[in-house]
Each structure stands twice: as C-alpha cells, then as structure tokens.
Design a protein around this motif. Structure first.
Motif, PDB file in Angstrom:
ATOM      1  N   GLU A   1       0.847  -1.192   0.000  1.00  0.00           N
ATOM      2  CA  GLU A   1       0.000   0.000   0.000  1.00  0.00           C
ATOM      3  C   GLU A   1       0.883   1.242   0.000  1.00  0.00           C
ATOM      4  N   VAL A   2       0.413   2.283  -0.671  1.00  0.00           N
ATOM      5  CA  VAL A   2       1.095   3.588  -0.649  1.00  0.00           C
ATOM      6  C   VAL A   2       0.057   4.659  -0.370  1.00  0.00           C
ATOM      7  N   THR A   3       0.343   5.507   0.610  1.00  0.00           N
ATOM      8  CA  THR A   3      -0.512   6.656   0.883  1.00  0.00           C
ATOM      9  C   THR A   3       0.302   7.925   0.649  1.00  0.00           C
ATOM     10  N   LYS A   4      -0.290   9.063   0.940  1.00  0.00           N
ATOM     11  CA  LYS A   4       0.421  10.329   0.753  1.00  0.00           C
ATOM     12  C   LYS A   4       1.538  10.519   1.773  1.00  0.00           C
ATOM     13  N   THR A   5       1.530   9.722   2.820  1.00  0.00           N
ATOM     14  CA  THR A   5       2.534   9.916   3.871  1.00  0.00           C
ATOM     15  C   THR A   5       3.339   8.669   4.195  1.00  0.00           C
ATOM     16  N   SER A   6       2.966   7.495   3.625  1.00  0.00           N
ATOM     17  CA  SER A   6       3.664   6.267   4.003  1.00  0.00           C
ATOM     18  C   SER A   6       3.647   5.245   2.882  1.00  0.00           C
ATOM     19  N   ILE A   7       4.499   4.233   3.020  1.00  0.00           N
ATOM     20  CA  ILE A   7       4.532   3.109   2.089  1.00  0.00           C
ATOM     21  C   ILE A   7       4.675   1.831   2.909  1.00  0.00           C
ATOM     22  N   THR A   8       3.889   0.810   2.558  1.00  0.00           N
ATOM     23  CA  THR A   8       3.913  -0.470   3.256  1.00  0.00           C
ATOM     24  C   THR A   8       4.419  -1.538   2.301  1.00  0.00           C
TER      25      THR A   8
ATOM     26  N   THR B   1       5.553  -0.794   7.576  1.00  0.00           N
ATOM     27  CA  THR B   1       5.171   0.519   7.057  1.00  0.00           C
ATOM     28  C   THR B   1       6.248   1.544   7.407  1.00  0.00           C
TER      29      THR B   1
ATOM     30  N   THR C   1       2.375   7.937  -4.905  1.00  0.00           N
ATOM     31  CA  THR C   1       1.044   7.360  -4.692  1.00  0.00           C
ATOM     32  C   THR C   1       0.543   6.570  -5.892  1.00  0.00           C
TER      33      THR C   1
ATOM     34  N   THR D   1       0.224  17.976   3.830  1.00  0.00           N
ATOM     35  CA  THR D   1       1.144  16.858   3.999  1.00  0.00           C
ATOM     36  C   THR D   1       2.552  17.211   3.565  1.00  0.00           C
TER      37      THR D   1
END
Length: 435
Positions: free
Chosen positions: A159-166, A177, A201, A432
């Motif tokens: 998963e990738v969000t605007k603030t992190s990557i898993t 993460t 993202t 962010t």
C-alpha cells in the motif's frame, strides 16, 4: 704520406670536430631561444592581447553571456540563471521547451556533439533501452546471498498513501510501514521508475521496490526505486571505464552501473569500486529497464501531447500511457516491436522540435516551433496567446549579418521575459508537504 702530412690531416680533423661541436651547441642554443621566445608570444602575449580585447570590447560575451533572473547580463555566475549561448532544460507547461539535446538532458557542454546516427538508424527513429542496476550483490561462491544493507529495504508494495509506504520484504512474515520523507511525499519528485520521476502514490500494489532510508529513528524513506527484475549469473566481463558488467549468460546480458547511485555489495560489504568485482564471481543484480536513447518517435509523441497536436500512430497510446503520462520505456519497446511502425502528426512539426542540433547545446528554437508551443504557454499562464506571440517576435534573433543561417528564438531569454511580464503564482503546498 710523410709524417708532416699526417700531422696536418690530424690537425684538420680536430679542427673540424671542434667546429662540429660548436655548430651543434649553436643550433641547440638557437632552438632553445626560439622555443622560449615563441612560447612567450604564443602562450603569453597573444592570449593576453586576445583576453584584453575581449574584456574591453566584448566583456559580456567573453565571460559566457551570463543572464540573471531579470533577463539582463550579469558578471558573477552566482547571480546567473544560465547562458544565452547554451540551451538548458525546461519541462513545465508554462515555459517554452528547448530543442532536444544529444549532449544529455542537462545540455552538458563537456559532452557537446551530435548523435552521429544516420537517417536509417532504428536507434535514432525508435530509441533504445538499457538495464540500470540499483544494487549489485557479488560473491565468489556459486550462490549470492542477498544480505541486509543498512539504509536500503527491498520488497513488494502492499500500500502507498500520501505519507507512508507499506512493503512485504522477501522472506518476511509481516508487512512493514515506513513514513515518507517530505521530499518523497511531494507528488513531483524522487520516485525512480523506468528512469523517470513519478508520483509515489501511483506505485501499484505488487510492484517491486527498493527503499532508501535515512539514519533517523524511526527511519523515513528518502527515495524509492521501482525495479523490474532481479538477475543472477556469473561475471563475464567488467568494464570499469564504461561502468558496465557483462553477465556470462547465453545472452551476454549487459548491466549498466551508475557510479553515484548504484550500491555494490561485495562479499557482504559495501564497496564503491566496480573493479572489486572480478570474472570469477557471481552476482545478483536488482535492475530497472531505463531509456538509453529516446528516438524520434518518442519525441514526436511527447511534443504532440504536450502541445495538443493530433496525430495518428500504428501503436495505440494505451500501450505506453499510465497514470503519470507517457512511459518512455514502454513506448520504445512498443515501437521497436511493431511491424512497420509509424506516427504522423496532423500538423507538420519543425525539424528542430524533434531533432538535436550538431552541438547538442543549441539555445534557440525556430519561430515555427515557438508558435506551436505558444497556445500551451498562454493557457498555463492564463494570458492571451497574442501576448505570447508578441514576446516570441521580440526575442527572435535575425540571421547573422542578415543572411547567414536562420532566425532563432532564444528560449532562455524568452522564458525569463515571460516570468517578468506574466508571472505564475506558486502553488500552495498541501498540508502533507508543509515543512
């Protein structure tokens, strides 16, 4: 012959020998003096005169034709944004884009020159790709252990969000993460995918990535490399001057090394020297396929899409387009694989829009090229296209002496003039990305 004649002959020989010695010494002295005098004239006086005349009569040109942000000449390179004599890269929609360069995307003056590719060259027409290594694990044993490397994590994206990557690391039982550094969270930077920058993202789940971490606790991701494959094989050859490793497989696969960014892990220890890898070793290489030469087809499609010019192509856009736009590697692969590939713009493109100059450093584009880009620039700056066309006319340089060469538009001067007359407000960063 009597004794007196023998004595006379001996005396004459000694005199001639002495004269010969004096002659050689005289010649050496003359040559030495001539060398010193010419060196002073050619290497000292003449350059000093030329430099003095240049500084007195053409000071701005002699010091590089440097230009400041206001478009005016500057003397100090710290105040300069570029030179009017050398092209530089502009990619934002609000700027006019320069002529393609054969000296690299940075218009490197130290590698000035054309591509030397002929009109029938498939490399010139459709481009080529290459394997670029992110990390190379080398060892003398038959199996190369992929050892943990401080500051780098490899795995599959969950998963990738605007603030992190898993990611799920190889062999791991659980996902991990990591926070994204502000530079990576910025939607415009630092994700290396096929040699280009994409938004973090938009990395699809399941993609193989290599994360670069900082030394903080907990660590944050400062760069992301999306790689395509992992290669294993023996080392057939190591080219330290060309920064390449040739594998001893059936295809003699070539892996390109970036001295600044490729990490070499040899026998479990990081090494900066490519020469430390020898032909009795085997390697495990994390690679990405990147563009080596873009090709005319790639340039035509980029130019047409950027400037909203319709075109017909035997290769559909969907084959090489993703969420971030054109994927150059996919485009090059598709055109090289197609049968009788072709692309036809509905508006004739000037040659300088898709070909490099002989120097690769041309600071000018043709007026026709500029006119085709004008609507895009006007739209990005929210100003009338007539205003942009007026600036094009203002910054068009006539042929030298009125008849030598063609008219050209100086891209740097024109873009600086646009910033002065029609500035674009900087976008407000999202929460962010605020520092």
């Amino acid at each position: 012959m009597n004794d007196s004649n023998k004595i006379q002959d001996k005396t004459r020989c000694e005199v001639h020998a002495a004269n010969d010695g004096l002659g050689v010494f005289s010649s050496l002295r003359t040559s030495g003096i001539a060398t010193i005098v010419l060196a002073v004239i050619v290497c000292g006086i003449y350059p000093a005169i030329v430099w003095g005349l240049g500084q007195a009569l053409f000071r701005h040109q002699a010091n590089g034709s440097l230009i400041g942000k206001d478009g005016k000449p500057v003397a100090d390179d710290k105040d300069a944004v570029g030179s009017a004599l050398i092209g530089q890269r502009f990619s934002d929609a609000k700027y006019f884009h320069p002529r393609p360069s054969a000296a690299g995307s940075g218009y490197d003056p130290t590698s000035s020159g054309g591509s030397n590719l002929g009109p029938m060259s498939l490399k010139l027409m459709f481009g080529t790709t290459k394997n670029l290594a992110f990390t190379v694990f080398a060892a003398e044993k038959s199996h190369v252990a992929v050892v943990p490397v401080n500051g780098r994590v490899q795995g599959t994206v969950a998963e990738v969000t605007k603030t992190s990557i898993t990611v799920m690391a190889p062999g791991a039982a659980a996902k991990t993460t990591y926070a994204l550094d502000l530079a990576v969270a910025d939607p415009n930077t630092t994700v290396n995918f096929h040699g280009r920058t994409i938004h973090a993202t938009t990395i699809a789940p399941g993609a193989a990535v290599e994360l670069k971490l900082n030394d903080k606790t907990p660590p944050a991701v400062v760069a992301i490399n999306v790689f395509d494959s992992e290669l294993d094989g023996g080392v057939g050859a190591v080219d330290t001057s060309g920064n390449k490793i040739t594998l001893s497989d059936s295809a003699s696969t070539i892996v390109n090394i970036d001295p600044k960014n490729t990490l070499l892990v040899i026998a479990g220890k990081a090494s900066p020297q490519l020469g430390d890898i020898t032909t009795d070793m085997v390697v495990h290489v994390v690679v990405s396929t990147v563009m080596d030469n873009d090709g005319i087809a790639d340039r035509v499609i980029h130019y047409c899409q950027e400037n909203k010019i319709d075109y017909k192509s035997t290769v559909p856009d969907a084959v090489f387009t993703d969420a971030d736009g054109i994927d150059d590697v996919k485009l090059i692969a598709a055109f090289n694989a197609a049968t009788l590939p072709s692309i036809t713009p509905k508006t004739a493109l000037p040659a300088d829009a898709v070909t490099a100059s002989g120097s690769g450093l041309d600071p000018h584009i043709s007026p026709a090229n500029a006119k085709l880009q004008a609507p895009r620039v006007a739209d990005a700056r929210k100003i009338p296209v007539d205003t942009v066309n007026g600036l094009i006319d203002q910054y068009t340089d006539a042929p030298s002496l009125g008849f030598l060469g063609d008219a050209g538009v100086n891209v740097l001067r024109l873009n600086l003039a646009l910033d002065q007359s029609a500035p674009v407000a900087a976008a407000t960063p999202s929460p962010t990305t605020l520092p």
